[in-house]
Scaffold this active site. Sequence first.
Site, mmCIF file in Angstrom:
data_model
loop_
_atom_site.group_PDB
_atom_site.id
_atom_site.type_symbol
_atom_site.label_atom_id
_atom_site.label_comp_id
_atom_site.label_asym_id
_atom_site.label_seq_id
_atom_site.Cartn_x
_atom_site.Cartn_y
_atom_site.Cartn_z
ATOM 1 N N ILE A 71 0.823 -1.214 0.000
ATOM 2 C CA ILE A 71 0.000 0.000 0.000
ATOM 3 C C ILE A 71 0.853 1.259 0.000
ATOM 4 C CG2 ILE A 71 -2.140 -0.951 0.928
ATOM 5 C CD1 ILE A 71 -1.228 -0.213 3.718
ATOM 6 N N GLY A 72 2.129 1.088 0.123
ATOM 7 C CA GLY A 72 2.990 2.262 0.079
ATOM 8 C C GLY A 72 4.431 1.876 0.306
ATOM 9 N N SER A 73 5.299 2.825 0.064
ATOM 10 C CA SER A 73 6.694 2.550 0.349
ATOM 11 C C SER A 73 7.386 3.858 0.666
ATOM 12 C CB SER A 73 7.361 1.868 -0.838
ATOM 13 O OG SER A 73 7.605 2.807 -1.852
ATOM 14 N N GLY A 74 8.531 3.764 1.221
ATOM 15 C CA GLY A 74 9.291 4.964 1.554
ATOM 16 C C GLY A 74 10.655 4.513 2.028
ATOM 17 N N GLY A 75 11.681 5.079 1.484
ATOM 18 C CA GLY A 75 13.031 4.705 1.879
ATOM 19 C C GLY A 75 13.280 3.218 1.689
ATOM 20 N N LYS A 107 8.713 -1.041 2.812
ATOM 21 C CA LYS A 107 7.546 -1.271 1.969
ATOM 22 C C LYS A 107 6.421 -1.494 2.973
ATOM 23 C CE LYS A 107 8.079 -5.023 -0.648
ATOM 24 N NZ LYS A 107 8.349 -5.893 -1.657
ATOM 25 N N VAL A 108 5.235 -0.997 2.686
ATOM 26 C CA VAL A 108 4.129 -1.226 3.616
ATOM 27 C C VAL A 108 3.059 -2.055 2.927
ATOM 28 C CG1 VAL A 108 2.449 -0.163 5.175
ATOM 29 C CG2 VAL A 108 4.620 0.983 4.760
ATOM 30 N N ASP A 142 9.745 14.965 11.420
ATOM 31 C CA ASP A 142 9.333 14.777 10.023
ATOM 32 C C ASP A 142 7.816 14.947 9.897
ATOM 33 O OD1 ASP A 142 9.718 14.350 7.346
ATOM 34 O OD2 ASP A 142 9.748 12.166 7.495
HETATM 35 N N1 H91 Z 1 5.284 7.537 3.988
HETATM 36 C C1 H91 Z 1 6.516 7.791 4.625
HETATM 37 O O1 H91 Z 1 -0.268 4.776 2.021
HETATM 38 C C2 H91 Z 1 5.133 8.362 2.787
HETATM 39 C C3 H91 Z 1 -2.840 3.125 3.732
HETATM 40 C C4 H91 Z 1 -2.186 2.967 5.033
HETATM 41 C C5 H91 Z 1 -2.943 2.443 6.053
HETATM 42 C C6 H91 Z 1 -1.154 2.518 7.514
HETATM 43 C C7 H91 Z 1 -0.721 2.279 8.822
HETATM 44 C C8 H91 Z 1 0.563 2.519 9.183
HETATM 45 C C9 H91 Z 1 1.463 3.023 8.249
HETATM 46 C C10 H91 Z 1 1.027 3.269 6.936
HETATM 47 C C11 H91 Z 1 -0.284 3.036 6.525
HETATM 48 C C12 H91 Z 1 -0.841 3.303 5.233
HETATM 49 C C13 H91 Z 1 5.057 6.110 3.755
HETATM 50 C C14 H91 Z 1 2.830 3.322 8.652
HETATM 51 C C15 H91 Z 1 3.147 3.509 10.003
HETATM 52 C C16 H91 Z 1 4.415 3.828 10.373
HETATM 53 C C17 H91 Z 1 5.406 3.972 9.451
HETATM 54 C C18 H91 Z 1 5.099 3.791 8.122
HETATM 55 C C19 H91 Z 1 3.828 3.469 7.728
HETATM 56 C C20 H91 Z 1 3.625 5.722 3.503
HETATM 57 C C21 H91 Z 1 3.542 4.216 3.492
HETATM 58 C C22 H91 Z 1 2.128 3.696 3.359
HETATM 59 C C23 H91 Z 1 1.173 4.348 4.257
HETATM 60 C C24 H91 Z 1 1.273 5.831 4.369
HETATM 61 C C25 H91 Z 1 2.701 6.322 4.510
HETATM 62 C C26 H91 Z 1 -0.856 4.185 2.942
HETATM 63 N N2 H91 Z 1 -0.177 3.909 4.139
HETATM 64 N N3 H91 Z 1 -2.135 3.842 2.787
HETATM 65 N N4 H91 Z 1 -2.448 2.249 7.243
HETATM 66 O O2 H91 Z 1 6.665 4.291 9.841
HETATM 67 CL CL1 H91 Z 1 4.738 4.100 12.034
HETATM 68 CL CL2 H91 Z 1 6.301 3.965 6.940
#
Ligand code: H91
Length: 681
Positions: free
Chosen positions: A24-28, A31-32, A139
Amino acid sequence: MPMQRTEIHGAEELHKYYKVYETIGSGGFAKVKLGRHILTGEKVAIKIINKRELGEDLPRVKLEIEALKSLSHQHICRLYHVIETSTQIFMVLEYCIGGELFDYIIAKDRLSEEETRVFFRQIVSAMAYVHSQGYAHRDLKPENLLIDEDHNLKLIDFGLCAKPKGGLSYELMTCCGSPAYAAPELIQGKAYIGSEADVWSMGVLLFALLCGYLPFDDENCVVLYRKITRGHYENPRWLSPGSVLLLNQMMQVDPKRRLAVRQLLNHPWVLKDYNSPVEWHSRQPLGHIDEDCITEMAVSMKRSRQSTTALVKEWRYDQTTATYLLLLLKKQRGKPVRLCPEPPVCDDSCSPMHHGAQTRDVLHFSEDEDAVITGSLDLRSDYIDDCPWVSVTPYAPQGDRGHPDGSSSKDMNFESPSVKRRYIRSPEAAPTTPQQRQERRERGREQTCEKKENIGVHAKDVDAFVLPAPRTPASSKKAARHNKNVLTTPNQNGTKASAASPRSGGSGSKERGKKRTDESRKTPNAEVLTFSPERRSRSLDLAATSDSGKKKRTGKVFGSLERGLDKMINMLTPNRKRGLREGPRKIKVQYNVTLTSQTDPDQVLDQILSILPGKNIDFVQKGYTLKCRTKGDFGKVTMAFELEVCLLQRPEVVGVHRQRLKGDAWVYKHLVEDILSTLSI
Ligand code: H91
């Protein structure tokens, strides 16, 4: 090789307790992925960190984990479970269905002052708590604030946080965070106080909420830094005098002249319509143990309540911690404090019916929560909330120690935390006999079939989406080139109302905010599950369309027989990933969907396909989804996002669902605006 063994065990450990779905996302280096905790049936976000790629940054991840373990607050994303292998770290986190605040802002162009206040109070609450625990976040930006099921904010990404050994009043040196939100002292490389730098970022964030663009912006870093260090920005005409004043007090170049978080708690702008200071104490302090959750766990684990309590109190961030915290979450959301029956010993290939809570008609769910029956063997099962409301004890939050600026009580004068009670609905008593449990499950199943979890935004919110406020001066030079704001979600009439309209905020006062929270909780169950025939597999379509004459004559009975056959074939078709889908997905309007006025999805897809090459965007097409990437110097991927052509239900037009996976949020905004504005919308 021992390394490999650990690796396998680590991944096994994850899959033992969680279903793991799409990214659902990534950063650095992370991967999430979306996941589901099997025992509680609750959705989770799984942050997967590749240790090899991390290199020297490993201590940062360790610090983030330590920070998240010690922070328990209603506006901070909860950490449930940490699994570490030789090559990876899995952080299981609270899932926030509403996605990033950033997407929410850009969909609405900008927020009303009332709605901004609702969110800003939550940000102040989270930050006061973070500082009280001795941390600076460093941040803060709308991408790091997520919206949960109740439309409340949750702060994420503590990867850059700091906890100075001597307390928060000790100076820091590392320059980090996103430049646009960074305080002048930070970008100048001076020693700075973390909490003061956070207040500056909160000012930039507040500006972004109220204006929909950044106060300091430039493609050229040097120019951007100059703008920040001068601290000059323009106040657009729609800002109230109160907002102008608050922004000015927060974005003071001299950190000593800047407001402190404790001053924000009862700032006149923050108090407006509320008349009470921001409640920053934790409503879920770490030490508190919930007896109902312990009871359910003790029964399930066949242990005594006492030994279960002792186990939970170890806070090992293992399966026990995750189960306890997720049960607590269920309770707080008014769901039954119930664990799903023991999963079968065998793997997914076994009938999921063993799981009382799973169903063969697999509810495929994706990040946008558009639940549709796909009947697939890939078990992306949506658990059924199979229990009726049960009686639970009132949830009585307790105060927390510490102070918002990390100082001790002697030099602070805070209001004592008001203990708010939240009562949970209990229309039905908990089923006690196995038969009652079974009936309950059955009811749950029916309920699920009526449930459409397209929860990105609730219908009510969609009504309120709207917008464009007059185009903003700097909303970006690029964006200004287009007269259409394509990332803004129109309301259901396809018109765009004014952000200043009373309905646009949705939560103009504290009471309105509350009402919205309560209503949004009810919405999912009231909606209807979409059965999307277009989602049939290729093999099924061949069978069903081989004789078009027959198809026409298909009446109700044939219809249902055909549907039965569909299901059978679907169950036997192992790979039904999105890409193999024949038609576009049918979804509801949500804020990350751009509406077009067109009705032919193929035409829209072709239009996008013809635009991308000219914009230097690499893409891979999977059905109606375009996985896009831009590359910077040396071929490094700078941005990753997906555009998916979908069919909307009301209005019945084609929409483009957007999702940013990687890259700077504002650059993404401009790029996608650029692409989509060329469509005939
Ligand atoms: N950012 C640094 O895009 C840009 C749905 C979504 C739903 C999430 C719950 C927790 C996290 C992300 C969620 C999420 C990266 C989470 C929590 C912590 C953390 C990181 C992610 C994106 C990565 C995907 C995320 C949003 C931020 C969605 N995300 N849609 N629930 O460190 Cl503590 Cl990286």
